[in-house]
Design a protein around this motif. Structure first.
Motif, short mmCIF file in Angstrom:
data_model
loop_
_atom_site.label_atom_id
_atom_site.label_comp_id
_atom_site.label_asym_id
_atom_site.label_seq_id
_atom_site.Cartn_x
_atom_site.Cartn_y
_atom_site.Cartn_z
N SER A 114 -3.39 40.58 19.70
CA SER A 114 -1.93 40.52 19.54
C SER A 114 -1.28 41.86 19.87
O SER A 114 -0.21 41.93 20.48
CB SER A 114 -1.57 40.09 18.12
N LEU A 115 -1.96 42.96 19.48
CA LEU A 115 -1.41 44.29 19.78
C LEU A 115 -1.45 44.55 21.28
O LEU A 115 -0.51 45.11 21.85
CB LEU A 115 -2.20 45.36 19.03
N GLN A 122 12.55 48.61 30.45
CA GLN A 122 13.94 48.85 30.82
C GLN A 122 14.88 47.78 30.30
O GLN A 122 16.10 47.92 30.43
CB GLN A 122 14.08 48.96 32.34
N SER A 123 14.35 46.73 29.70
CA SER A 123 15.18 45.62 29.22
C SER A 123 15.62 45.87 27.78
O SER A 123 15.06 46.71 27.07
CB SER A 123 14.39 44.31 29.30
N GLU A 124 16.62 45.14 27.36
CA GLU A 124 17.03 45.16 25.95
C GLU A 124 16.02 44.34 25.16
O GLU A 124 15.86 43.14 25.40
CB GLU A 124 18.43 44.59 25.79
N ILE A 125 15.34 44.95 24.23
CA ILE A 125 14.25 44.31 23.50
C ILE A 125 14.52 44.37 22.01
O ILE A 125 14.87 45.43 21.47
CB ILE A 125 12.90 45.01 23.81
N ALA A 171 7.35 40.44 18.79
CA ALA A 171 6.50 39.59 17.96
C ALA A 171 6.21 38.26 18.65
O ALA A 171 5.08 37.76 18.61
CB ALA A 171 7.16 39.37 16.61
N ALA A 172 7.24 37.70 19.30
CA ALA A 172 7.04 36.42 20.01
C ALA A 172 6.07 36.59 21.16
O ALA A 172 5.21 35.73 21.39
CB ALA A 172 8.39 35.91 20.51
N CYS A 202 2.64 36.74 19.79
CA CYS A 202 2.24 35.51 19.08
C CYS A 202 1.85 35.80 17.63
O CYS A 202 0.87 35.24 17.10
CB CYS A 202 1.09 34.81 19.80
N VAL A 203 2.60 36.70 16.98
CA VAL A 203 2.39 36.98 15.57
C VAL A 203 3.74 37.10 14.89
O VAL A 203 4.79 37.17 15.54
CB VAL A 203 1.59 38.30 15.36
N SER A 204 3.72 37.16 13.56
CA SER A 204 4.95 37.38 12.81
C SER A 204 5.38 38.84 12.93
O SER A 204 4.58 39.71 13.30
CB SER A 204 4.74 37.02 11.34
#
Length: 363
Positions: free
Chosen positions: A264-265, A277-280, A286-287, A290-292
């Motif tokens: 997941s990491l 470069q995107s707005e994150i 997390a999506a 695939c984790v909370s």
């Protein structure tokens, strides 16, 4: 916070326990205490002027509004001195602010450093950027051993309690060569991994306290043989108990053993690398992993010592610096906006904290 063996009193701070002009025989123990921002800033300004091999800068005053800096300095006996300048055996510091210490001269050969330093983190954290080892992070209970000539930059977190011990370098390397001697082979110098496990850090702290107590008895004239034995015990504990490379592996490339990262990491890091470069948002990372969100935060803290957004900020700064060095950046304001910073001023401040220089100096 090395090179603090001769602090001088800040103007208007006479009521505090500050350093005074040294008597003919300097005291073994010196206490330095500050409780105001002007006093702390003045102290570091004087220290930078007196010891220009490193530049010390307060990056942030932390959550606690009360500014504090407490230092306990124990001078090494003559038997442990390895240079002309007075050498500290032990420095214990408590700081309420984030402190960056940047080397001003990494061109000198690392072999010239007369001492190796053992740093023990009792609370907070310390992050070192080293020439050969890269970045090393030690949290509360852990420790580091390093050659000060190889440190490019150090960062002490706010509310850190840090103990630094100086061990003569040549005797320690000779001990390592003897300990790992291979019959019929030429002795090679010991190579130490920088990270100290909590158990070893605790043992070294105990031995340093015992040696310091011995130095502070009476007039500080500790029996030279006894002090040498304490230092030798600390060196042997380092060489025997931490993961070190002996002569048989000295010629091999050094490999770091790190805990396996969860998938997941890795997915989160791949996502950040592709969308820097995107707005994150945190939920986006997390999506992608695939984790909370809570699991994401835990994984980043356990394996990287950072939050996901702090990692993203560092990644963006690294990309911006690469553009500056390649001559592709354009105007600083445009560069800042392209990499997600609200203003050129905030970008420049973050850039200075991370790299120790302004964006214009990296072009």
């Amino acid at each position: 916070m090395n090179d603090a063996s001769q602090p001088s009193a800040a103007r208007g701070q006479a009521s505090r326990k500050l350093a005074t002009p040294p008597p003919p025989r300097p005291p073994v123990l010196r206490s330095v205490q500050f409780a105001s921002r002007p006093g702390i800033e003045h102290y570091f300004a004087e220290l930078n002027a007196r010891a220009p091999s490193a530049h010390r800068e307060i990056a942030s005053w932390g959550r606690d509004r009360a500014a504090r800096l407490n230092l306990e300095l124990v001078q090494a006996p003559s038997a442990l001195q390895a240079g002309a300048a007075p050498q500290l055996f032990l420095t214990e510091s408590r700081n309420s602010f984030v402190l960056n210490v940047r080397s001003q001269d990494c061109s000198a050969p690392a072999e010239r450093a007369p001492h190796l330093l053992v740093g023990l983190v009792l609370s907070g954290s310390v992050r070192l950027q080293m020439l050969n080892e890269g970045e090393c992070l030690a949290r509360a209970g852990e420790g580091l051993v390093f050659n000060p000539a190889e440190v490019e930059q150090a960062q002490f977190a706010a509310d850190s309690h840090f103990v630094e011990i100086a061990l003569p370098r040549e005797p320690l390397l000779r001990l390592g060569s003897a300990l790992w001697a291979v019959p019929g082979a030429e002795a090679a110098p010991a190579r130490l991994q920088p990270k100290l496990a909590p158990g070893l850090a605790q043992k070294l702290h105990f031995m340093a306290q015992q040696a310091s107590g011995l130095l502070q008895q009476g007039d500080g004239a500790a029996p030279p043989l006894l002090m040498e034995r304490w230092v030798e015990m600390m060196g042997l504990s380092l060489l025997h108990e931490q993961a070190a490379l002996g002569p048989a592996a000295a010629a091999q490339p050094k490999r770091r053993e790190e805990p396996l990262r969860p998938r997941s990491l890795s997915r989160a890091l791949d996502y950040l690398d592709a969308h820097a470069q995107s707005e994150i948002l945190l939920s986006d990372i997390a999506a992608a992993a695939c984790v909370s969100v809570s699991s994401l935060l835990r994984h980043f803290n356990e394996h990287l010592g950072l939050t996901p957004m702090a990692y993203l900020r560092q990644l963006r700064l690294d990309r911006a610096r690469a553009e500056l060095r390649q001559g592709q950046a354009g105007r600083i304001a445009e560069l800042a906006q392209r990499w997600g910073f609200q203003s050129a001023g905030k970008f420049s401040q973050a850039y200075l904290r991370r790299f120790g220089e302004r964006p214009s100096e990296s072009r």
